[in-house]
Design an enzyme around this catalytic site. Structure first.
Site, mmCIF file in Angstrom:
data_model
loop_
_atom_site.group_PDB
_atom_site.id
_atom_site.type_symbol
_atom_site.label_atom_id
_atom_site.label_comp_id
_atom_site.label_asym_id
_atom_site.label_seq_id
_atom_site.Cartn_x
_atom_site.Cartn_y
_atom_site.Cartn_z
ATOM 1 N N GLU A 50 -6.663 -1.068 -1.007
ATOM 2 C CA GLU A 50 -6.297 -0.140 0.071
ATOM 3 C C GLU A 50 -6.150 1.302 -0.415
ATOM 4 O O GLU A 50 -6.383 2.242 0.341
ATOM 5 C CB GLU A 50 -5.007 -0.584 0.768
ATOM 6 C CG GLU A 50 -5.146 -1.830 1.632
ATOM 7 C CD GLU A 50 -4.915 -3.115 0.862
ATOM 8 O OE1 GLU A 50 -4.839 -3.072 -0.388
ATOM 9 O OE2 GLU A 50 -4.811 -4.176 1.515
ATOM 10 N N PHE A 112 7.111 -12.698 6.389
ATOM 11 C CA PHE A 112 6.029 -12.626 5.411
ATOM 12 C C PHE A 112 5.218 -11.342 5.609
ATOM 13 O O PHE A 112 4.792 -11.026 6.714
ATOM 14 C CB PHE A 112 5.116 -13.853 5.557
ATOM 15 C CG PHE A 112 3.942 -13.819 4.616
ATOM 16 C CD1 PHE A 112 4.130 -13.883 3.239
ATOM 17 C CD2 PHE A 112 2.648 -13.703 5.111
ATOM 18 C CE1 PHE A 112 3.046 -13.836 2.378
ATOM 19 C CE2 PHE A 112 1.559 -13.660 4.245
ATOM 20 C CZ PHE A 112 1.751 -13.725 2.883
ATOM 21 N N GLN A 113 5.027 -10.612 4.544
ATOM 22 C CA GLN A 113 4.282 -9.341 4.537
ATOM 23 C C GLN A 113 4.846 -8.321 5.525
ATOM 24 O O GLN A 113 4.114 -7.496 6.058
ATOM 25 C CB GLN A 113 2.787 -9.575 4.786
ATOM 26 C CG GLN A 113 2.137 -10.343 3.638
ATOM 27 C CD GLN A 113 0.621 -10.306 3.657
ATOM 28 O OE1 GLN A 113 0.005 -10.257 4.714
ATOM 29 N NE2 GLN A 113 0.021 -10.339 2.471
ATOM 30 N N LYS A 162 1.832 -6.689 15.752
ATOM 31 C CA LYS A 162 0.829 -7.717 16.079
ATOM 32 C C LYS A 162 0.810 -8.017 17.587
ATOM 33 O O LYS A 162 -0.261 -8.139 18.181
ATOM 34 C CB LYS A 162 1.159 -8.978 15.269
ATOM 35 C CG LYS A 162 0.259 -10.148 15.545
ATOM 36 C CD LYS A 162 -0.588 -10.503 14.345
ATOM 37 C CE LYS A 162 -1.413 -11.742 14.661
ATOM 38 N NZ LYS A 162 -2.539 -11.906 13.751
ATOM 39 N N MET A 462 -5.127 15.516 -21.053
ATOM 40 C CA MET A 462 -4.247 16.606 -20.634
ATOM 41 C C MET A 462 -2.832 16.387 -21.147
ATOM 42 O O MET A 462 -2.182 17.305 -21.645
ATOM 43 C CB MET A 462 -4.257 16.741 -19.104
ATOM 44 C CG MET A 462 -3.526 17.965 -18.598
ATOM 45 S SD MET A 462 -4.204 19.516 -19.229
ATOM 46 C CE MET A 462 -5.170 20.073 -17.833
#
Lengths: 556, 180
Positions: A50, A112-113, A162, A462
């Site tokens: 993602e 969940f999630q 949802k 760097m």
């Protein structure tokens, strides 16, 4: 007509002119992906992670000027977007991130999630929404696009439950609301024009706001009319052709010698769409001491935040310049131009051309197709690219400026290629590349033409440079100490890989790389072996002033 | 640094859940020192009004106002210091009040125009409204009797006369004078 929430979302995106979305499916966005599948109106780019989707949407937005869109599922999908959203926030890039979340009956129960992504992203979005009722969905999406693309642009997140995706409601298509810039205060313009007209040694600093406002042409007109040299910030790269006699090159910690000298001598600083960050102002109290400062920025909160302005305008740079230009006297500042010419000559003479990255970047910029986009990751290679790879047109450069996100490049290069329809040149380092090299799989599967110039020095260059300067060569954890065959890696994911070990091979290898990338529409990785001891120069240390620019490093 | 002062900031915001989180998050993130914040719905149920007491200098004041002004949920925000305002705060305080002490406490109440709102065999709850200084003075006198618990609402403020926050048009923020 009555539609399901998920279908309303897709319809609203089409309303807003969205043609490409970057994302990754999951449990709470199944209905959205189903609606996407049925609609067939939006191209969805499936990334490997993602974070890549968020960076791709950002790259797409930077090259097109449109609002980039990414999708992710709830929980880890949403949290994986966070770095990409923050990157866009710091660089004022318009983005709409859409996440799914569990249904209302499961919300707040640590399901969940389930994650409070709205809570998490409050500090890194212009605004965000959680949609709990399907009747709010269409107005929320329209408002999100308006917020992202108006004023100081930035990311907006919409978390859609949802149950909202499944529920039905009436949907009526609407034209996207036109964004009309606010009127510029006329009184201020006169005062500003008087300051510019009276100045003897003015310098324009052009920032990301110039690109965002599509005002590069107007900045150029101001520069010519007032006979005023222009320096640009990293975010402003592309707003003036490098070959222009008035172009000083980049400003900042690793800005050009010409800029540092001109700024030190200038009596007037005209800051357009820039916020005097610590990498530009370095010492905000001394940066413009004794100089007249004119500050134009669309965000009122930037005025007097870091550097106090003598006169300011809170407005779009383009709108401001349109009204300001007629008030500017056409003038030749001969004495000043003679000095500026001398600074530019000194700059050219002292350019650090001995490092291999210099010849690679110079050659690549000459070989790259005209409409290609330069994309960088973050670190030494980023500064070398900014210094040595000319970008003469706005929106052909993507780099994470404010947040300095290592790993930004792969995703952004993919998004830039989709947005421009042309090849991306990704300049990256081995440290950055390893962070998101998974996205090369995306580039291969979608046949993205891309040349990856991997500046491979086996160290975090760097950070190591700072350890040289400030930490007495104690190279704590900056030696990557791994022998990765990046050519083999590229081949293993279906891309091409070429090793570049000798100075003599630069031209030949890069030619092959560009030809292959274009002909086969495929990413070609060039593993450029460079010295771990090459430095980014010149350099101004944090908190120092522009007359203290270092041309070599006194290493402790 | 410029001089540290107390500033009263009035703001109108959409009366939605999460707005207070956004605002307090901004204060924490940018390191603003907030002494009190009181908020509640207004005559328009869609709009809430808050009064914020900020401790800081002018630079912080204008940054806070401008950063708040950028927020989507903020309808109007402004500093009330230059205005002639009525400031009020409410205090409830529960004190030890054995029967032999009650009359003394009631006497103090009378002087400060406080009220006794609850009485139990050993305790009293007192209520007082006024500007913050008056509340401080009252607490100082009440303290020796033993405070069991107390709650202040934080300051609320309205400008005198026909001036309203809703109609306020500041237009331009005052120029700041930075010290070298």
């Amino acid at each position: 007509m009555k539609l399901k929430g998920a279908d309303i979302l897709i319809n609203c995106l089409v309303e807003q002119g969205v043609d490409t979305v970057f994302g990754y499916p999951g449990g709470t966005v199944l209905d959205i992906y189903d609606a996407l599948y049925k609609s067939g109106k939006i191209d969805h780019v499936l990334t490997a992670h993602e974070q890549g989707a968020a960076h791709a949407a950002d790259g797409y937005a930077r090259v097109t000027g449109k609002t980039g869109v990414c999708f992710a599922t709830s929980g880890p999908g949403a949290t994986n977007l966070v770095t990409g959203i923050a990157t866009a926030f710091m660089d004022s890039i318009p983005l709409v991130a859409i996440t799914g979340n569990v249904g209302i009956s499961l919300l707040g129960r640590d399901s969940f999630q389930e994650i409070d992504i709205v809570g998490i992203t409050i500090p890194i979005t212009k605004h965000n929404f959680i949609v709990k009722d399907v009747t709010e969905l269409a107005p929320t999406i329209r408002r999100a696009f308006k917020i992202a693309g108006s004023g100081r642009k930035g990311p907006v997140l919409i978390d859609i439950l949802k149950n909202v995706q499944i529920a039905e409601c009436e949907y009526t298509p609407e034209e996207p609301e036109k964004i009309i810039p606010e009127k510029v205060e006329q009184g201020k313009l006169k005062a500003i024009s008087e300051l510019i007209n009276a100045s003897k040694k003015p310098v324009i600093i052009a920032g990301g706001g110039v690109i965002a406002a599509d005002a590069a042409q107007l900045v150029h007109e101001l520069a010519q009319k007032a006979d005023c040299p222009v320096t640009y910030t990293l975010m402003g790269k592309g707003c003036i052709p490098e070959t222009d006699p008035l172009c000083l090159g980049m400003i900042g910690m690793h800005g050009t010698i010409a800029t540092a000298k001109a700024l030190s001598e200038a009596d007037t600083v005209i800051a357009l769409g820039t916020r005097f960050s610590d990498r530009v102002a370095l010492n905000r109290d001394k940066f413009a001491k004794g100089k007249t400062v004119i500050h134009v920025d669309i965000d009122a909160a930037e005025i007097d935040k870091n550097v106090t302005a003598t006169q300011h305008i809170m407005a779009d740079v383009g709108e401001t310049l349109k009204s300001l230009l007629p008030l500017i006297e056409e003038k030749q500042r001969k004495d000043w131009r003679v000095k500026v010419e001398a600074f530019k000559k000194e700059n050219a003479a002292k350019k650090n051309t001995s490092i291999r990255a210099f010849s690679i970047l110079k050659t690549a910029s000459a070989l790259a197709p005209e409409k290609s986009t330069l994309v960088t990751d973050v670190g030494q290679h980023q500064m070398w690219a900014a210094q040595n790879y000319p970008v003469n047109v706005p929106r052909r450069f993507c780099s994470s400026g404010g947040l300095g996100t290592m790993g930004y490049g792969m995703g952004a290069a993919i998004g830039a290629a989709f947005g421009s329809g042309n090849l991306s040149v990704l300049v990256t380092g081995d440290g950055c590349f390893r962070m998101n090299m998974n996205e090369m799989i995306t580039a291969v599967s979608r046949r993205v033409p891309m040349v990856i110039l991997l500046m491979d020095n086996g160290v975090l260059g760097m950070v190591r440079q700072w350890q040289k300067v400030f930490y007495s060569h104690r190279f704590s954890q900056t030696n990557l100490n791994q022998n990765i065959d990046y050519v083999k890696y590229a081949e293993s994911v279906g891309a091409r890989g070429i090793a570049l070990n000798k100075d003599d091979d630069v031209e030949k290898v890069l030619k092959t790389a560009f030809e292959t990338a274009e002909k086969e529409s495929i990413p070609v990785l060039v593993d450029c072996k460079i010295s771990e001891d090459d430095n980014v120069l010149p350099m101004i240390k944090p908190g120092q002033t522009y007359d203290k620019q270092l041309e070599t490093l006194e290493e402790n | 640094m410029a001089e540290e002062k107390k500033y009263t900031i009035g703001a109108l915001a959409s009366n939605k859940s999460g707005v207070l989180t956004r605002i307090t998050g901004l204060f924490t993130r940018r390191g603003y020192n907030i002494e009190s914040l009181s908020a509640c719905a207004t005559e328009d149920p869609e709009v809430s009004r808050m009064t914020i007491i900020l401790k800081g200098d002018e630079y912080i004041l204008y940054q806070l106002i401008k950063q708040m002004d950028k927020m989507e949920d903020i309808i109007k925000v402004g500093c009330a210091n230059e205005l002639d305002c009525v400031y009020r705060e409410l205090l409830l305080v529960k004190v030890h009040a054995a029967p032999e002490m009650r009359s003394q406490i009631i006497e103090i109440n009378e002087i400060y125009k406080a009220k006794t709102v609850d009485l139990s065999p050993e305790t009293m709850i007192l209520e007082i409204t006024g500007d913050p200084d008056k509340l401080d003075a009252f607490l100082k006198v009440i303290q020796p009797y033993g405070i069991l618990e107390m709650q202040r609402t934080g300051v609320t403020a309205l400008a005198r006369g026909s001036h309203t926050l809703k109609d306020r048009t500041d237009g331009e923020y005052k120029k700041l004078s930075h010290e070298e």
